[in-house]
Design a protein around this motif. Structure first.
Motif, mmCIF file in Angstrom:
data_model
loop_
_atom_site.group_PDB
_atom_site.id
_atom_site.type_symbol
_atom_site.label_atom_id
_atom_site.label_comp_id
_atom_site.label_asym_id
_atom_site.label_seq_id
_atom_site.Cartn_x
_atom_site.Cartn_y
_atom_site.Cartn_z
ATOM 1 N N GLY A 112 0.789 -1.229 0.000
ATOM 2 C CA GLY A 112 0.000 0.000 0.000
ATOM 3 C C GLY A 112 0.813 1.266 0.000
ATOM 4 N N VAL A 113 2.128 1.164 -0.199
ATOM 5 C CA VAL A 113 2.964 2.363 -0.216
ATOM 6 C C VAL A 113 2.525 3.274 -1.358
ATOM 7 N N GLY A 114 2.753 4.568 -1.172
ATOM 8 C CA GLY A 114 2.352 5.512 -2.200
ATOM 9 C C GLY A 114 2.834 6.911 -1.880
ATOM 10 N N PRO A 115 2.564 7.852 -2.773
ATOM 11 C CA PRO A 115 3.111 9.200 -2.640
ATOM 12 C C PRO A 115 2.386 10.045 -1.602
ATOM 13 N N VAL A 116 3.122 11.026 -1.101
ATOM 14 C CA VAL A 116 2.549 12.032 -0.209
ATOM 15 C C VAL A 116 2.683 13.399 -0.869
ATOM 16 N N LEU A 117 1.885 14.349 -0.399
ATOM 17 C CA LEU A 117 1.905 15.718 -0.885
ATOM 18 C C LEU A 117 2.139 16.672 0.276
ATOM 19 N N MET A 118 2.629 17.841 -0.018
ATOM 20 C CA MET A 118 2.806 18.847 1.019
ATOM 21 C C MET A 118 1.455 19.157 1.672
ATOM 22 N N GLY A 119 1.441 19.171 2.987
ATOM 23 C CA GLY A 119 0.219 19.403 3.754
ATOM 24 C C GLY A 119 -0.446 18.140 4.244
ATOM 25 N N ASP A 120 -0.056 16.978 3.718
ATOM 26 C CA ASP A 120 -0.652 15.714 4.164
ATOM 27 C C ASP A 120 -0.315 15.442 5.627
ATOM 28 N N VAL A 121 -1.284 14.859 6.340
ATOM 29 C CA VAL A 121 -1.083 14.408 7.715
ATOM 30 C C VAL A 121 -1.089 12.889 7.713
ATOM 31 N N LEU A 122 0.012 12.290 8.144
ATOM 32 C CA LEU A 122 0.177 10.845 8.157
ATOM 33 C C LEU A 122 0.028 10.330 9.581
ATOM 34 N N VAL A 123 -0.786 9.299 9.753
ATOM 35 C CA VAL A 123 -0.962 8.672 11.064
ATOM 36 C C VAL A 123 -0.679 7.181 10.929
ATOM 37 N N GLY A 124 0.400 6.736 11.555
ATOM 38 C CA GLY A 124 0.731 5.324 11.591
ATOM 39 C C GLY A 124 0.313 4.724 12.915
ATOM 40 N N ALA A 125 -0.072 3.452 12.900
ATOM 41 C CA ALA A 125 -0.512 2.796 14.132
ATOM 42 C C ALA A 125 -0.086 1.331 14.111
ATOM 43 N N ILE A 126 0.272 0.835 15.288
ATOM 44 C CA ILE A 126 0.545 -0.587 15.502
ATOM 45 C C ILE A 126 -0.142 -0.979 16.804
ATOM 46 N N ASP A 127 -0.885 -2.073 16.767
ATOM 47 C CA ASP A 127 -1.567 -2.538 17.972
ATOM 48 C C ASP A 127 -0.568 -2.686 19.114
ATOM 49 N N GLY A 128 -0.874 -2.043 20.224
ATOM 50 C CA GLY A 128 -0.022 -2.131 21.404
ATOM 51 C C GLY A 128 1.029 -1.059 21.498
ATOM 52 N N LEU A 129 1.222 -0.271 20.422
ATOM 53 C CA LEU A 129 2.227 0.793 20.434
ATOM 54 C C LEU A 129 1.632 2.176 20.219
ATOM 55 N N GLY A 130 0.329 2.262 19.996
ATOM 56 C CA GLY A 130 -0.305 3.562 19.809
ATOM 57 C C GLY A 130 -0.173 4.084 18.396
ATOM 58 N N GLU A 131 0.035 5.409 18.283
ATOM 59 C CA GLU A 131 0.068 6.069 16.981
ATOM 60 C C GLU A 131 1.298 6.960 16.841
ATOM 61 N N LEU A 132 1.653 7.214 15.585
ATOM 62 C CA LEU A 132 2.704 8.155 15.204
ATOM 63 C C LEU A 132 2.105 9.106 14.181
ATOM 64 N N THR A 133 2.209 10.403 14.425
ATOM 65 C CA THR A 133 1.628 11.400 13.533
ATOM 66 C C THR A 133 2.704 12.360 13.032
ATOM 67 N N VAL A 134 2.780 12.557 11.719
ATOM 68 C CA VAL A 134 3.672 13.556 11.140
ATOM 69 C C VAL A 134 2.935 14.294 10.040
ATOM 70 N N THR A 135 3.374 15.517 9.767
ATOM 71 C CA THR A 135 2.814 16.334 8.700
ATOM 72 C C THR A 135 3.898 16.617 7.669
ATOM 73 N N ILE A 136 3.542 16.533 6.390
ATOM 74 C CA ILE A 136 4.486 16.851 5.317
ATOM 75 C C ILE A 136 4.459 18.363 5.102
#
Length: 230
Positions: free
Chosen positions: A201-225
């Motif tokens: 499912g990898v793919g491109p990002v654009l300026m302004g995108d907000v990315l939220v990654g999650a793994i069960d048991g580890l919570g979330e990671l949020t970054v903005t481009i």
């Protein structure tokens, strides 16, 4: 001894216990999920894992705004489980491997895909595609006790839309296998981080995108481009 200039401060990654984890080196596993291998045009048959290395300074914390890098028109996201090494070891067995692990975190391996593709086609190293400033966002590191790295959902959403979805159980090479394999080539040391590969499912990002990654048991990671790097 007189220094010719002031050295850069070391990279410190936060932990869920409130401490800091000094980052030493990065090892990144390639094509560790069969479906991602297929989407990259490769055969996912089980072969010895391969890896590339990265600079500690590419690591940035949860909540960061990361610049869209120069020299690319195809900057892509890859969500990954990250292993944090807490003890030294060389040539460890798979049974011994987990004894080197301090903990785990959510990570992103952001990739200049167009530059990586050019390098792959030419049989050259991937540095320009992978070893990029601010390209390895990292969530807080959780101590290993109580976390099962053998299974659990791993996802990545952009602006609320699901882009990547997999399970840690889908990894071709498990955490003990990955740690043992790298230790055959390098003495693993406290502070090393191992990025373990990404699901499909990898793919491109654009300026302004907000990315939220999650793994069960580890919570979330949020970054903005953010805007393009200067």
């Amino acid at each position: 001894m007189t220094l010719t200039f002031e050295p850069a401060p070391g990279v410190m990654a936060p932990t869920t216990t409130g401490g800091s984890f000094p980052v030493r080196r990065l090892f990144c596993i390639g094509r560790n999920y069969a479906a991602h291998a297929r989407e990259m045009g490769k055969d996912p048959d089980r072969e010895p894992p391969f890896f590339f290395t990265g600079w500690a300074e590419t690591v940035v914390p949860d909540g960061s705004v990361i610049a869209y890098p120069q020299a690319t028109a195809d900057y892509q996201h890859e969500i990954e489980l990250v292993i944090a090494i807490g003890k030294s070891g060389r040539d460890v067995s798979e049974d011994e491997a987990l004894g080197l692990v301090y903990g785990y975190a959510i990570g992103l391996d952001m990739t200049r895909r167009d530059l990586q593709t050019v390098a792959k086609d030419a049989g050259r190293p991937w540095d320009t595609g992978k070893n990029v400033e601010q390209s390895k966002p990292l969530g807080p590191i959780q101590p290993a006790a109580g976390f099962d790295a053998s299974k659990g959902a791993i996802t990545l959403s952009i602006n609320g839309q699901l882009k990547q979805k997999g399970d840690l159980a889908d990894m071709i090479w498990s955490v003990p296998e990955v740690v043992a394999h790298i230790s055959r080539y390098y003495r693993l040391e406290p502070g090393d981080l191992i990025y373990t590969g990404t699901p499909a499912g990898v793919g491109p990002v654009l300026m302004g995108d907000v990315l939220v990654g999650a793994i069960d048991g580890l919570g979330e990671l949020t970054v903005t481009i953010g805007t393009e790097a200067n």
